[in-house]
Design a protein around this motif. Structure first.
Motif, PDB file in Angstrom:
ATOM      1  N   PRO A  63       0.822  -1.206   0.000  1.00  0.00           N
ATOM      2  CA  PRO A  63       0.000   0.000   0.000  1.00  0.00           C
ATOM      3  C   PRO A  63       0.867   1.273   0.000  1.00  0.00           C
ATOM      4  O   PRO A  63       0.455   2.275  -0.547  1.00  0.00           O
ATOM      5  CB  PRO A  63      -0.811  -0.098   1.290  1.00  0.00           C
ATOM      6  CG  PRO A  63      -0.004  -0.972   2.173  1.00  0.00           C
ATOM      7  CD  PRO A  63       0.741  -1.916   1.282  1.00  0.00           C
ATOM      8  N   GLU A  64       2.076   1.235   0.623  1.00  0.00           N
ATOM      9  CA  GLU A  64       2.913   2.424   0.529  1.00  0.00           C
ATOM     10  C   GLU A  64       3.475   2.455  -0.880  1.00  0.00           C
ATOM     11  O   GLU A  64       3.663   1.416  -1.507  1.00  0.00           O
ATOM     12  CB  GLU A  64       4.116   2.406   1.488  1.00  0.00           C
ATOM     13  CG  GLU A  64       3.879   1.922   2.881  1.00  0.00           C
ATOM     14  CD  GLU A  64       4.033   0.415   2.950  1.00  0.00           C
ATOM     15  OE1 GLU A  64       5.096  -0.099   2.560  1.00  0.00           O
ATOM     16  OE2 GLU A  64       3.062  -0.253   3.376  1.00  0.00           O
ATOM     17  N   GLU A  65       3.796   3.639  -1.356  1.00  0.00           N
ATOM     18  CA  GLU A  65       4.434   3.764  -2.655  1.00  0.00           C
ATOM     19  C   GLU A  65       5.737   4.509  -2.452  1.00  0.00           C
ATOM     20  O   GLU A  65       5.747   5.623  -1.946  1.00  0.00           O
ATOM     21  CB  GLU A  65       3.550   4.581  -3.601  1.00  0.00           C
ATOM     22  CG  GLU A  65       2.236   3.907  -3.925  1.00  0.00           C
ATOM     23  CD  GLU A  65       1.408   4.696  -4.927  1.00  0.00           C
ATOM     24  OE1 GLU A  65       1.802   5.833  -5.268  1.00  0.00           O
ATOM     25  OE2 GLU A  65       0.388   4.174  -5.355  1.00  0.00           O
ATOM     26  N   GLY A  66       6.832   3.874  -2.813  1.00  0.00           N
ATOM     27  CA  GLY A  66       8.096   4.581  -2.652  1.00  0.00           C
ATOM     28  C   GLY A  66       9.267   3.654  -2.856  1.00  0.00           C
ATOM     29  O   GLY A  66       9.115   2.514  -3.312  1.00  0.00           O
ATOM     30  N   ILE A  67      10.464   4.183  -2.543  1.00  0.00           N
ATOM     31  CA  ILE A  67      11.640   3.322  -2.572  1.00  0.00           C
ATOM     32  C   ILE A  67      12.472   3.540  -1.310  1.00  0.00           C
ATOM     33  O   ILE A  67      12.474   4.633  -0.743  1.00  0.00           O
ATOM     34  CB  ILE A  67      12.529   3.549  -3.826  1.00  0.00           C
ATOM     35  CG1 ILE A  67      12.872   5.016  -3.998  1.00  0.00           C
ATOM     36  CG2 ILE A  67      11.902   3.029  -5.070  1.00  0.00           C
ATOM     37  CD1 ILE A  67      13.730   5.288  -5.223  1.00  0.00           C
ATOM     38  N   THR A  68      13.138   2.482  -0.902  1.00  0.00           N
ATOM     39  CA  THR A  68      14.034   2.587   0.243  1.00  0.00           C
ATOM     40  C   THR A  68      15.364   1.974  -0.155  1.00  0.00           C
ATOM     41  O   THR A  68      15.389   0.891  -0.747  1.00  0.00           O
ATOM     42  CB  THR A  68      13.475   1.794   1.450  1.00  0.00           C
ATOM     43  OG1 THR A  68      12.140   2.205   1.686  1.00  0.00           O
ATOM     44  CG2 THR A  68      14.299   2.027   2.700  1.00  0.00           C
ATOM     45  N   LEU A  69      16.429   2.677   0.157  1.00  0.00           N
ATOM     46  CA  LEU A  69      17.758   2.144  -0.106  1.00  0.00           C
ATOM     47  C   LEU A  69      18.416   1.837   1.234  1.00  0.00           C
ATOM     48  O   LEU A  69      18.512   2.724   2.093  1.00  0.00           O
ATOM     49  CB  LEU A  69      18.544   3.200  -0.887  1.00  0.00           C
ATOM     50  CG  LEU A  69      19.861   2.786  -1.504  1.00  0.00           C
ATOM     51  CD1 LEU A  69      19.702   1.598  -2.447  1.00  0.00           C
ATOM     52  CD2 LEU A  69      20.456   3.976  -2.276  1.00  0.00           C
ATOM     53  N   HIS A  70      18.821   0.589   1.422  1.00  0.00           N
ATOM     54  CA  HIS A  70      19.451   0.192   2.677  1.00  0.00           C
ATOM     55  C   HIS A  70      20.970   0.265   2.516  1.00  0.00           C
ATOM     56  O   HIS A  70      21.540  -0.412   1.666  1.00  0.00           O
ATOM     57  CB  HIS A  70      19.085  -1.250   3.033  1.00  0.00           C
ATOM     58  CG  HIS A  70      17.633  -1.435   3.348  1.00  0.00           C
ATOM     59  ND1 HIS A  70      17.193  -1.989   4.520  1.00  0.00           N
ATOM     60  CD2 HIS A  70      16.513  -1.147   2.645  1.00  0.00           C
ATOM     61  CE1 HIS A  70      15.874  -2.035   4.531  1.00  0.00           C
ATOM     62  NE2 HIS A  70      15.435  -1.534   3.397  1.00  0.00           N
ATOM     63  N   LEU A  71      21.594   1.081   3.341  1.00  0.00           N
ATOM     64  CA  LEU A  71      23.050   1.259   3.268  1.00  0.00           C
ATOM     65  C   LEU A  71      23.670   0.987   4.635  1.00  0.00           C
ATOM     66  O   LEU A  71      22.957   0.839   5.630  1.00  0.00           O
ATOM     67  CB  LEU A  71      23.376   2.715   2.881  1.00  0.00           C
ATOM     68  CG  LEU A  71      22.741   3.269   1.607  1.00  0.00           C
ATOM     69  CD1 LEU A  71      22.997   4.765   1.497  1.00  0.00           C
ATOM     70  CD2 LEU A  71      23.309   2.547   0.390  1.00  0.00           C
ATOM     71  N   ASN A  72      24.982   0.982   4.682  1.00  0.00           N
ATOM     72  CA  ASN A  72      25.673   0.921   5.964  1.00  0.00           C
ATOM     73  C   ASN A  72      26.390   2.243   6.190  1.00  0.00           C
ATOM     74  O   ASN A  72      26.993   2.794   5.265  1.00  0.00           O
ATOM     75  CB  ASN A  72      26.706  -0.210   5.972  1.00  0.00           C
ATOM     76  CG  ASN A  72      26.020  -1.558   5.885  1.00  0.00           C
ATOM     77  OD1 ASN A  72      25.195  -1.892   6.743  1.00  0.00           O
ATOM     78  ND2 ASN A  72      26.317  -2.321   4.848  1.00  0.00           N
TER      79      ASN A  72
END
Ligand code: BG6
Length: 490
Positions: free
Chosen positions: A379-388
């Motif tokens: 249901p959310e619309e978006g992007i997530t980038l997982h970094l360290n």
């Protein structure tokens, strides 16, 4: 493109899809000026409704789904109803009379869209009649919009296609896959092809695996008659899931034209490793929900649902590992899973990047997490980038951080619904976000080999997952074998 004038004829106008999706979408387009004033809608179905009854229904549907209805009377004044028997020529002649009259009245230039939003067994018959009874014999454009399911397997899809091709050219056929109308599905291409950051890494040197989950909380509801003959493989994998795979895996098109994009997608389907015979069990897992709890309430097992065979072997869950045997993707598994009565309603794509060649931060108490790019479709619309990144403090310790972009919060509640986008595209003659016959044929060909094995093996251990969970254990094992696990989507 400018607003075209057009007659929109909806077959199945008394049905659920028209009420829930088509009427509200048309209303939205109208309010945004995307329909103009030169349009008319003919609703048709078996029931003997009057024009007034249709108008009332349209009003009701708009109000229920949108909550407000400015200019509604003006909007519904464009709607007409004609009762119809799909097998009867007389019926089409009546429809044609009304269509010709409205064509004059609204100056529609002979432009016609025929939207088949009804039982699929009549798709072919209707298309044939539209031709033989002269409804698509006009000087303007004629387009056939056809809902899923497009056939039940490759053979029946071919038969249906041959029938509709007698009446319409491939360019005039708009096969709906509503996932292609979703904002974030359309965003896959943009994320890939409008950023310098991702495309160089978008291959088997840097990506370890891709995971696509489309989970639902709802059960089969009132659709068992259809679903019993379909199951999750035909209902979700053949179309929506494979379409997302194609968008993720395709080569950059030489330009953003309908033909170029579709032909790149077709090449992905051609590179899909066929999974057949004994291999099916290594690559695919099926499941069926048992009873369980959803939001603290008890829900019944699939086999106890209305109109479901108590010994049904229909799958309500599928997980699979797809391999795309080309230069870019050799060795990178694309894992897909979809099912009903799962823990959460969510569609997400996780792109997991390979570990860096050497970890300099072993003094930390945890392993370095891999980089992930998560595309949130719904249901959310978006992007997530997982970094360290560096943990604050004296030591060189790492900590995972997330860069988030939320599409919904940027564009707010005006993000148009999938159907609105697709109707708009169809009015403007843009078939890019509809499935070409070659895509449909190749995806049935892939799926048929799996259903063949499943249908011949009548012994299942169903139910094999409890309602409210993320599916059977075997789905987790599918990834564990390869040293991976499903990234949580909840
Ligand atoms: C449809 C399937 O195509 O997609 C349904 O027939 C399914 O069974 C639906 O529930 C899911 O769509 P969405 O947009 O809710 O993810």
């Amino acid at each position: 493109k400018e607003t075209p004038s057009s007659l929109i004829m909806i077959f199945g106008a008394t049905g659920d899809l028209a009420k829930r999706k088509l009427f509200p979408s048309l209303y939205h387009l109208y309010r945004k000026g995307r329909l103009g004033n030169n349009f008319a809608v003919i609703g048709t179905a078996r029931r003997p409704w009057t024009h007034e009854e249709l108008k009332e229904n349209v009003k009701d549907s708009v109000l229920t789904s949108i909550g407000k209805s400015e200019n509604i009377d003006e909007f519904v004044s464009h709607f007409y109803y004609q009762a119809h028997d799909v097998k009867n020529t007389e019926s089409y002649i009546e429809l044609k009379k009304l269509a010709d009259k409205l064509d004059e009245q609204y100056s529609l230039n002979g432009n016609r869209i025929f939207y088949l939003a009804m039982a699929p067994e009549f798709f072919g018959t209707i298309a044939e009649h539209l031709k033989t009874d002269g409804l698509n014999d006009t000087k303007g454009f004629k387009r056939l919009v056809i809902e899923k399911p497009f056939g039940h397997d490759l053979e029946s899809a071919k038969t249906l296609n041959a029938q509709i091709r007698k009446a319409f050219n491939e360019e005039e056929i708009y096969r709906i896959d509503h996932y292609l109308g979703k904002a974030m599905v359309q965003n896959i291409e943009v994320i890939r092809f409008a950023n310098a950051l991702f495309e160089p890494l978008w291959n088997n040197r840097y990506i370890s695996n891709i995971q696509i989950t489309s989970s639902e909380v709802l059960g089969v509801e009132e659709r068992a008659r259809y679903y019993e003959t379909s199951g999750a493989l035909r209902d979700m994998v053949q179309n929506h899931m494979l379409q997302m795979v194609a968008l993720l895996a395709m080569e950059p098109p030489i330009k953003l034209s309908t033909d170029e994009i579709r032909s790149e997608k077709v090449r992905v389907f051609r590179a899909l490793r066929p999974i057949e015979g004994d291999h099916v069990k290594e690559y695919f897992v099926r499941g069926q929900y048992g009873s369980g709890q959803i939001d603290g309430k008890d829900v019944p097992a699939y086999r106890n649902e209305l109109n479901v065979d108590p010994a049904s072997n229909t799958e309500t869950f599928v997980a699979g590992k797809l391999m795309i045997d080309n230069f870019r993707w050799a060795g990178v598994p694309f894992y897909i899973r979809t099912g009903k009565r799962m823990e959460t309603k969510s569609t997400k794509i996780v792109i997991q990047f390979k570990d860096i060649p050497m970890n300099l931060y072993y003094n930390t108490d945890h392993q370095l997490a891999p980089n992930l790019l998560v595309i949130h479709i719904q249901p959310e619309e978006g992007i997530t980038l997982h970094l360290n990144a560096k943990k604050s403090g004296q030591h060189m310790e790492t900590t995972p951080v997330k860069l988030n972009f939320s599409n919904t919060s940027t564009h707010g509640i005006n993000t148009p619904e999938a159907y609105e986008k697709l109707l708009d595209d169809c009015l403007r003659g843009d078939a890019t976000n509809f499935a070409h016959w070659d895509e449909v044929a190749l995806s049935w060909n892939f799926v048929d080999k799996i259903s063949e094995v499943w249908e011949n093996k009548t012994q299942t251990e169903f139910p094999n997952y409890a309602s409210g969970t993320m599916g059977p254990k075997a789905s987790d094992q599918l990834l564990e074998k390869d040293g991976f696990f499903w990234w949580p989507v909840t």
